[in-house]
Design a protein around this motif. Sequence first.
Motif, PDB file in Angstrom:
ATOM      1  N   LEU A  70      -9.890   4.227 -40.348  1.00  0.00           N
ATOM      2  CA  LEU A  70      -9.610   5.629 -40.810  1.00  0.00           C
ATOM      3  C   LEU A  70     -10.778   6.062 -41.748  1.00  0.00           C
ATOM      4  CD1 LEU A  70      -5.939   5.435 -41.574  1.00  0.00           C
ATOM      5  CD2 LEU A  70      -6.832   5.712 -39.421  1.00  0.00           C
ATOM      6  N   SER A  71     -11.320   5.039 -42.139  1.00  0.00           N
ATOM      7  CA  SER A  71     -12.364   5.305 -43.547  1.00  0.00           C
ATOM      8  C   SER A  71     -13.539   6.096 -42.905  1.00  0.00           C
ATOM      9  CB  SER A  71     -12.315   4.035 -44.295  1.00  0.00           C
ATOM     10  OG  SER A  71     -13.181   3.174 -43.408  1.00  0.00           O
ATOM     11  N   ASN A  72     -13.468   7.164 -42.462  1.00  0.00           N
ATOM     12  CA  ASN A  72     -14.813   7.997 -42.472  1.00  0.00           C
ATOM     13  C   ASN A  72     -14.567   9.387 -42.284  1.00  0.00           C
ATOM     14  OD1 ASN A  72     -14.351   8.599 -39.658  1.00  0.00           O
ATOM     15  ND2 ASN A  72     -14.655   6.388 -39.123  1.00  0.00           N
ATOM     16  N   ASP A  73     -15.350  10.172 -42.553  1.00  0.00           N
ATOM     17  CA  ASP A  73     -15.382  11.676 -42.820  1.00  0.00           C
ATOM     18  C   ASP A  73     -14.764  12.033 -41.486  1.00  0.00           C
ATOM     19  OD1 ASP A  73     -16.434  12.016 -44.950  1.00  0.00           O
ATOM     20  OD2 ASP A  73     -18.319  12.949 -44.505  1.00  0.00           O
ATOM     21  N   HIS A  76     -11.059  11.814 -41.431  1.00  0.00           N
ATOM     22  CA  HIS A  76     -10.465  12.921 -42.705  1.00  0.00           C
ATOM     23  C   HIS A  76     -10.452  14.363 -41.993  1.00  0.00           C
ATOM     24  CE1 HIS A  76      -9.781  14.380 -46.609  1.00  0.00           C
ATOM     25  NE2 HIS A  76     -10.823  15.165 -46.482  1.00  0.00           N
ATOM     26  N   ARG A 222     -26.996  -1.339 -38.930  1.00  0.00           N
ATOM     27  CA  ARG A 222     -27.826  -2.492 -39.531  1.00  0.00           C
ATOM     28  C   ARG A 222     -28.294  -3.580 -38.358  1.00  0.00           C
ATOM     29  NH1 ARG A 222     -27.870  -1.625 -44.968  1.00  0.00           N
ATOM     30  NH2 ARG A 222     -29.001  -3.698 -45.503  1.00  0.00           N
ATOM     31  N   ASP A 251     -31.083   2.677 -43.529  1.00  0.00           N
ATOM     32  CA  ASP A 251     -30.859   1.827 -44.563  1.00  0.00           C
ATOM     33  C   ASP A 251     -31.664   0.580 -44.409  1.00  0.00           C
ATOM     34  OD1 ASP A 251     -29.687   2.356 -47.164  1.00  0.00           O
ATOM     35  OD2 ASP A 251     -28.539   0.677 -47.147  1.00  0.00           O
ATOM     36  N   GLU A 255     -35.361  -0.956 -45.981  1.00  0.00           N
ATOM     37  CA  GLU A 255     -35.507  -2.321 -46.453  1.00  0.00           C
ATOM     38  C   GLU A 255     -36.740  -2.874 -46.131  1.00  0.00           C
ATOM     39  OE1 GLU A 255     -31.937  -4.273 -46.446  1.00  0.00           O
ATOM     40  OE2 GLU A 255     -30.965  -2.513 -46.811  1.00  0.00           O
TER      41      GLU A 255
ATOM     42  N   LEU B  70      -9.535  11.388 -47.861  1.00  0.00           N
ATOM     43  CA  LEU B  70      -8.945  10.130 -47.405  1.00  0.00           C
ATOM     44  C   LEU B  70     -10.124   9.144 -46.857  1.00  0.00           C
ATOM     45  CD1 LEU B  70      -6.650  11.807 -44.744  1.00  0.00           C
ATOM     46  CD2 LEU B  70      -6.097  11.059 -47.205  1.00  0.00           C
ATOM     47  N   SER B  71     -11.091   9.781 -46.914  1.00  0.00           N
ATOM     48  CA  SER B  71     -12.355   9.114 -46.052  1.00  0.00           C
ATOM     49  C   SER B  71     -13.113   8.071 -46.863  1.00  0.00           C
ATOM     50  CB  SER B  71     -13.480  10.072 -45.658  1.00  0.00           C
ATOM     51  OG  SER B  71     -14.177  10.697 -46.812  1.00  0.00           O
ATOM     52  N   ASN B  72     -12.251   7.140 -47.254  1.00  0.00           N
ATOM     53  CA  ASN B  72     -12.900   5.856 -47.885  1.00  0.00           C
ATOM     54  C   ASN B  72     -12.152   4.396 -47.780  1.00  0.00           C
ATOM     55  OD1 ASN B  72     -11.029   5.523 -50.081  1.00  0.00           O
ATOM     56  ND2 ASN B  72     -11.935   7.612 -50.636  1.00  0.00           N
ATOM     57  N   ASP B  73     -12.655   3.602 -47.673  1.00  0.00           N
ATOM     58  CA  ASP B  73     -11.988   2.142 -47.554  1.00  0.00           C
ATOM     59  C   ASP B  73     -10.642   2.314 -48.201  1.00  0.00           C
ATOM     60  OD1 ASP B  73     -13.835   1.268 -45.923  1.00  0.00           O
ATOM     61  OD2 ASP B  73     -14.662  -0.202 -47.174  1.00  0.00           O
ATOM     62  N   HIS B  76      -7.875   3.709 -46.569  1.00  0.00           N
ATOM     63  CA  HIS B  76      -7.586   3.075 -45.332  1.00  0.00           C
ATOM     64  C   HIS B  76      -6.699   1.785 -45.722  1.00  0.00           C
ATOM     65  CE1 HIS B  76      -8.128   1.148 -41.449  1.00  0.00           C
ATOM     66  NE2 HIS B  76      -8.705   0.209 -41.747  1.00  0.00           N
ATOM     67  N   GLN B 218     -19.803   9.223 -53.523  1.00  0.00           N
ATOM     68  CA  GLN B 218     -21.284   9.016 -53.499  1.00  0.00           C
ATOM     69  C   GLN B 218     -22.193   9.952 -54.268  1.00  0.00           C
ATOM     70  OE1 GLN B 218     -23.739   7.139 -50.645  1.00  0.00           O
ATOM     71  NE2 GLN B 218     -21.788   6.592 -49.351  1.00  0.00           N
ATOM     72  N   GLU B 219     -21.810  11.031 -53.899  1.00  0.00           N
ATOM     73  CA  GLU B 219     -22.530  12.322 -54.561  1.00  0.00           C
ATOM     74  C   GLU B 219     -22.350  12.106 -56.042  1.00  0.00           C
ATOM     75  OE1 GLU B 219     -20.921  12.696 -51.627  1.00  0.00           O
ATOM     76  OE2 GLU B 219     -20.436  14.655 -51.294  1.00  0.00           O
ATOM     77  N   ASP B 251     -28.363   3.996 -54.992  1.00  0.00           N
ATOM     78  CA  ASP B 251     -29.358   4.606 -53.558  1.00  0.00           C
ATOM     79  C   ASP B 251     -30.364   5.469 -54.217  1.00  0.00           C
ATOM     80  OD1 ASP B 251     -29.292   4.227 -51.003  1.00  0.00           O
ATOM     81  OD2 ASP B 251     -28.765   6.467 -50.738  1.00  0.00           O
ATOM     82  N   HIS B 273     -15.008  -2.624 -48.044  1.00  0.00           N
ATOM     83  CA  HIS B 273     -15.514  -3.017 -47.004  1.00  0.00           C
ATOM     84  C   HIS B 273     -16.927  -3.323 -47.079  1.00  0.00           C
ATOM     85  CE1 HIS B 273     -15.357  -4.932 -43.106  1.00  0.00           C
ATOM     86  NE2 HIS B 273     -16.086  -3.942 -42.661  1.00  0.00           N
ATOM     87  N   THR B 274     -17.572  -2.226 -47.492  1.00  0.00           N
ATOM     88  CA  THR B 274     -19.069  -1.973 -47.188  1.00  0.00           C
ATOM     89  C   THR B 274     -19.994  -2.893 -48.422  1.00  0.00           C
ATOM     90  OG1 THR B 274     -18.560   0.191 -48.082  1.00  0.00           O
ATOM     91  CG2 THR B 274     -19.276   0.038 -45.870  1.00  0.00           C
ATOM     92  N   HIS B 277     -22.271  -5.257 -47.391  1.00  0.00           N
ATOM     93  CA  HIS B 277     -23.103  -4.725 -46.126  1.00  0.00           C
ATOM     94  C   HIS B 277     -24.030  -3.713 -46.592  1.00  0.00           C
ATOM     95  CE1 HIS B 277     -20.513  -6.898 -43.483  1.00  0.00           C
ATOM     96  NE2 HIS B 277     -19.383  -6.588 -44.012  1.00  0.00           N
ATOM     97  N   VAL B 278     -24.587  -3.701 -47.664  1.00  0.00           N
ATOM     98  CA  VAL B 278     -25.631  -2.565 -47.905  1.00  0.00           C
ATOM     99  C   VAL B 278     -26.751  -3.384 -48.420  1.00  0.00           C
ATOM    100  CG1 VAL B 278     -23.869  -0.768 -48.644  1.00  0.00           C
ATOM    101  CG2 VAL B 278     -24.569  -2.403 -50.440  1.00  0.00           C
ATOM    102  N   TYR B 279     -27.828  -2.516 -48.737  1.00  0.00           N
ATOM    103  CA  TYR B 279     -29.213  -3.064 -49.145  1.00  0.00           C
ATOM    104  C   TYR B 279     -29.129  -3.986 -50.182  1.00  0.00           C
ATOM    105  CZ  TYR B 279     -33.387  -2.795 -52.009  1.00  0.00           C
ATOM    106  OH  TYR B 279     -34.447  -2.907 -52.878  1.00  0.00           O
TER     107      TYR B 279
END
Lengths: 329, 329
Positions: A70-73, A76, A222, A251, A255, B70-73, B76, B218-219, B251, B273-274, B277-279
């Motif tokens: 569910l965790s995305n825009d 939502h 990725r 992203d 890198e 709601l749109s975040n881990d 969820h 993030q904003e 970022d 979760h992420t 998995h980022v830079y």
Amino acid sequence: MVNQSDVARLANVSFITVSRVINNKGNVKEVTRKRVLDAIEELGYHPSSLGRALNSNSINTIGMHLRGNLSNDFVHSLLTGIEAGCKQHNYSLLLHFGDESNTLQPYFERKVDGLIFFLTELTTEEIRLIEKNDIPCVLLWDQCESKVVSCLFSDDVKGGFLATEHLITLGHTRIAHTVGPTDNASARRRHQGYITAMQSHKLTVADDLLLPVPHFSQEAGRQVARELLQRHQLPSAVFCVSDLIAFGLMDALREAGIRVPEDISIIGYDNSHTTAHVYCPLTSVYNPVKEIGHAGAETLIQHIHNEPPTESNRIFDVELIVRKSTASP
Amino acid sequence: MVNQSDVARLANVSFITVSRVINNKGNVKEVTRKRVLDAIEELGYHPSSLGRALNSNSINTIGMHLRGNLSNDFVHSLLTGIEAGCKQHNYSLLLHFGDESNTLQPYFERKVDGLIFFLTELTTEEIRLIEKNDIPCVLLWDQCESKVVSCLFSDDVKGGFLATEHLITLGHTRIAHTVGPTDNASARRRHQGYITAMQSHKLTVADDLLLPVPHFSQEAGRQVARELLQRHQLPSAVFCVSDLIAFGLMDALREAGIRVPEDISIIGYDNSHTTAHVYCPLTSVYNPVKEIGHAGAETLIQHIHNEPPTESNRIFDVELIVRKSTASP
DNA sequence: CTCCATAATGTTTGCGCAAACATTATGGAC
DNA sequence: GTCCATAATGTTTGCGCAAACATTATGGAG
């Protein structure tokens, strides 16, 4: 538990008068009405939708099933739209999660008035149950042969076409596409739009331009980047099947020192909230997610009220939103 | 609509025998049971939880209210945990959204057995209604004085302390903190942990180390970065009140040519979760979100079954997860 | 073959509500 | 004052289910 009779006793009327006050039906003298309302307030009485439902055979509730992440825009927006439609008509949402199939039981037991599904295929067993129980049902972002189910989705074929054509117009020829989760109908339609655009411009779709992704996630993006970076030549542009994948891809490429859009153009899909708020604002395809959620709820409630909608499939228009992540090669 | 009597007629028994078969109560001859089950199957009968609820005064449903994004881990995980707890005890979730207050009406009308709230303060009016209606209620990630409400949350003070102390141990002294949404209790507690750690190491918390953020996004993180980049000196480390803010900050700083962790250390919160998995994999504080969701549902169902939990506040432990985004200055 | 414990099944009742029908006020025309 | 249309209120009933109580089989002991 406080019931109508308790209120009636306190207000010194019969319980049916209480019912009349609550439902604003029939004639009630003003002073009586006030007595009843005061009694309701004093006792903290709430009419039970259970008793009401037992009569009217409707509990003003829609069942909704969620699968996957569910965790995305996207989710939502969709939920926001659905809830808005429900609220307008005073419906509630009964929610279940889970990826197992055969999960309709709780909805039937609770006698929900309708069902709403999205991002999922209905199994034949589920369709059989829906038809047998004659329960209104809408399906968002997928299709289904059953005539009792209304399907609402956006014009993904057009979206895929617009995105690809945009890249072609910019002068790209080696345009890759992340081929979305195979069990997702939208992804399949976007893929089709991509193919159509390529072919209509006489561009060949070499195998190495098709990059499979297992799900809509940054990690998948990725992963695609890792795959691409092992090649001796990159495609000049990538049409990603979703924004999240585009973010992950962008992203990871950054890198590795690859610039967007100078070295490679990237285009996403969904026009999610964050597209405009990242390092390189993402060109994307606007997907009317919230609108479809809202329309889905309204369509379902129409079904429930026995006003069968004119069309059983409704397709919503999409739009290309050009930002900074695409440029001429 | 098919009811017990229809099944009974077809199976040539009385409807109470049908009830017995369904609920596995009392004695029913095997051959009769089979006849009944066949009839149920043939008619596609589903026992109505409405009629049942009218008797037992319980509809096996929990009301849940969502506010904000709601749109975040985080959300969820929380929902996943709550749903798991509900499923275990065969409860359903009745869901409403929206930021308006005074939204308890639909829950009372539908006679839900309990209420679950999170990430929100309860208004005094809501508390009054909950107490008056004597409805079990749990509150996740916030606190409330009412004795009828159980509160579950994680040890944010400790989390803030651990994060800050980790930075101090690495040798940082100019440690900034993004001071979370002021209406969020967790954010306030994390802030307190930060202050405590700073003070216990005799570090002064200058005003310019406190960076207000309006929400977990993030904003908001990018906004913080813009603010910092206008200064002549950066802090050497930032403890962010959430991972999303850390992502945005990281970022935006990277775009400006500032390296993490070489130029600045960044630490997040939630271990979403992420993070991995980022830079630059983010050092973060593990927040047992799913566990709290699960425990919240279980606690609520205990309440409903009149087994008052031993403690009305339950605090869950947190843990520092060190990754690549923090280093010595 | 009788008796009776218990298995097996049935009948009545009430949960909260609103529709359908029934009764009692009220107040204006004459 | 009488009549009566209509406003105002009340009574009965049934929605689907299960608890409580009631009745009817069954089969083993004697």
